[in-house]
Design an enzyme around this catalytic site. Structure first.
Site, short mmCIF file in Angstrom:
data_model
loop_
_atom_site.label_atom_id
_atom_site.label_comp_id
_atom_site.label_asym_id
_atom_site.label_seq_id
_atom_site.Cartn_x
_atom_site.Cartn_y
_atom_site.Cartn_z
CB ALA A 76 -0.97 -0.07 1.19
N GLY A 119 0.69 -5.02 0.77
CA GLY A 119 -0.34 -4.98 0.14
C GLY A 119 -0.16 -5.69 -1.20
CD GLU A 122 -2.29 -7.52 2.90
OE1 GLU A 122 -1.93 -6.33 2.52
OE2 GLU A 122 -2.94 -7.60 4.22
CD GLU A 142 1.90 -5.31 5.81
OE1 GLU A 142 2.65 -6.16 5.97
OE2 GLU A 142 1.12 -5.48 4.67
N1 CAA Z 1 4.68 3.11 -0.70
C1 CAA Z 1 5.02 4.18 -1.33
N2 CAA Z 1 6.17 4.31 -1.89
C2 CAA Z 1 6.94 3.36 -2.10
C3 CAA Z 1 6.65 2.06 -1.70
C4 CAA Z 1 5.36 2.02 -0.91
N3 CAA Z 1 4.72 0.94 -0.10
N4 CAA Z 1 7.70 1.21 -1.76
C5 CAA Z 1 8.51 1.80 -2.45
N5 CAA Z 1 8.23 3.06 -2.53
C6 CAA Z 1 8.99 3.99 -3.38
C7 CAA Z 1 10.00 4.56 -2.55
O1 CAA Z 1 9.79 5.68 -1.56
C8 CAA Z 1 10.97 5.10 -3.66
O2 CAA Z 1 10.76 6.37 -3.95
P1 CAA Z 1 11.77 7.66 -4.36
O3 CAA Z 1 12.58 7.00 -5.41
O4 CAA Z 1 10.49 8.83 -4.54
O5 CAA Z 1 12.56 7.85 -3.03
C9 CAA Z 1 10.62 4.17 -4.77
O6 CAA Z 1 9.58 3.62 -4.56
C10 CAA Z 1 11.82 2.96 -5.06
O7 CAA Z 1 12.01 2.40 -3.72
P2 CAA Z 1 13.24 2.29 -2.80
O8 CAA Z 1 14.33 3.31 -3.61
O9 CAA Z 1 13.13 2.22 -1.50
O10 CAA Z 1 13.89 1.07 -3.50
P3 CAA Z 1 14.73 -0.03 -2.97
O11 CAA Z 1 15.29 -1.13 -4.24
O12 CAA Z 1 16.04 0.74 -2.10
O13 CAA Z 1 14.01 -0.86 -1.88
C11 CAA Z 1 12.02 -1.92 -1.19
C12 CAA Z 1 12.77 -1.55 -2.37
C13 CAA Z 1 12.73 -2.91 -0.09
C14 CAA Z 1 10.51 -2.65 -1.67
C15 CAA Z 1 11.56 -0.67 -0.36
O14 CAA Z 1 11.04 0.20 -1.18
C16 CAA Z 1 10.54 -1.09 0.75
O15 CAA Z 1 10.84 -1.40 1.66
N6 CAA Z 1 9.19 -0.43 0.39
C17 CAA Z 1 8.26 -0.66 1.29
C18 CAA Z 1 7.56 -1.92 1.30
C19 CAA Z 1 6.69 -2.15 2.58
O16 CAA Z 1 6.82 -1.54 3.71
N7 CAA Z 1 5.38 -2.42 2.05
C20 CAA Z 1 4.31 -2.62 2.90
C21 CAA Z 1 3.50 -1.18 3.03
S1 CAA Z 1 2.04 -0.88 4.07
C22 CAA Z 1 0.90 -2.01 3.28
O17 CAA Z 1 0.95 -2.50 2.45
C23 CAA Z 1 -0.51 -2.11 4.31
C24 CAA Z 1 -1.39 -3.27 3.80
O18 CAA Z 1 -1.65 -4.35 4.52
C25 CAA Z 1 -2.20 -2.97 2.63
#
Ligand code: CAA
Length: 268
Positions: A76, A119, A122, A142
């Site tokens: 998400a 998400g 999911e 998360e």
């Molecule tokens: N939401 C918004 N933006 C996101 C995102 C997310 N879930 N995941 C990645 N991005 C964005 C980053 O902020 C980044 O944007 P910028 O270039 O503007 O900084 C871009 O995507 C590229 O990401 P990274 O630079 O972080 O890339 P990476 O290769 O270094 O890392 C990753 C990749 C491990 C996937 C890392 O981005 C990450 O940990 N993302 C979040 C994953 C996460 O926590 N997901 C759960 C979200 S909450 C949820 O999903 C609730 C639910 O139950 C529905």
């Protein structure tokens, strides 16, 4: 301009998903590459609309849902949620849109590569057959954000891989490799990354040669295994099986077998 916290309608006309057809297969590709296909409410709205359109289109038998090679979806949209209050989250109920994806009756094949997180995992679990590239990293991180899965992860992951493994993934936030996910029963097949989309399309096309009514009812019956106790599920399955004898496709399928020819299904 002030925006209401109740607003769940799309705010932009940006194309956050792409849709095309290939014969009887409807293909949807998530299209927010800059944020690794983070699932904001607008994207989920567009996705639900397109899935419903394919579900109602009689020429489509199977749906493929794909991300990019780098990310199926990284979860998400965190930026969209970070500063929201409980009441805002509750009132806008962003996961209600997901119910629409859950209700899609036609089989959905997921073409997964790279990150399928939160998400994203999911959403993957809303699909029926999951083709994953060998570079896939799948998880529910998360917990690292101070929250927990909210779009079905605690339920579907536990049913898919069992309590001990689900607890490990959800409570530590660790990612499963493609092979681990396959061994745990979370994905259907693992393929080399260069083939993940073509393989998913191939699987969908193969499914689309089957009778469309049988496909729908078989999906419905398998999903009931998650929702019902065994005896109710068995009864449900038996009813659907008998119902299929009201279709021309059942007669065609069985007669074609006996006549040693390929069946020609009509969806009737
Ligand atoms: N939401 C918004 N933006 C996101 C995102 C997310 N879930 N995941 C990645 N991005 C964005 C980053 O902020 C980044 O944007 P910028 O270039 O503007 O900084 C871009 O995507 C590229 O990401 P990274 O630079 O972080 O890339 P990476 O290769 O270094 O890392 C990753 C990749 C491990 C996937 C890392 O981005 C990450 O940990 N993302 C979040 C994953 C996460 O926590 N997901 C759960 C979200 S909450 C949820 O999903 C609730 C639910 O139950 C529905």
């Amino acid at each position: 301009m002030t925006t209401s916290i109740l607003e769940t309608k799309p705010m932009t006309s940006e194309q956050l998903i792409l849709a095309e057809t290939d014969g009887a297969v409807g293909v949807i590709t998530l299209n927010r590459p800059k944020v690794l296909n983070a699932l904001n409410p607008e994207l989920m709205h567009q996705l639900a609309e397109q899935m419903e359109a394919f579900d109602h289109d009689e020429s489509i038998y199977v749906i493929v849902l794909a991300g990019s090679e780098r990310a199926f979806a990284a979860g998400a949209d965190i930026g969209d949620m970070a500063d929201r209050s409980t009441i805002e989250m509750y009132m806008r109920d962003q996961f209600a849109t997901w119910e629409r994806v859950k209700k899609i009756k036609k089989p959905i094949v997921a073409a997964v590569s790279g990150f399928a997180l939160g998400g994203g995992c999911e959403l993957m679990m809303h699909c029926d057959v999951i083709i994953a590239s060998d570079t896939s990293q799948i998880g529910q991180p998360e917990i690292n954000l101070g929250v927990m899965p909210g779009a079905g992860g605690t339920q579907r992951l536990t049913k898919a891989i069992g309590k001990a493994q689900a607890m490990d993934v959800i409570l530590t936030g660790r990612f499963l490799s493609a092979t681990e996910a396959l061994d745990a029963g979370l994905v259907s097949r693992v393929v080399p990354v260069e083939h993940f989309f073509t393989e998913a399309l191939k699987v969908a096309k193969k499914m689309a040669t089957k009778g469309p009514i049988a496909l729908r009812l078989a999906k419905e019956a398998v999903l009931k295994a998650h929702e019902m106790h065994l005896s109710e599920g068995l009864e449900y399955e038996r009813k659907l099986f008998y119902i299929l004898f009201a279709t021309e496709d059942q007669k065609e399928g069985m007669h074609a077998f006996m006549e040693k020819r390929k069946p020609e299904f009509k969806g009737k």
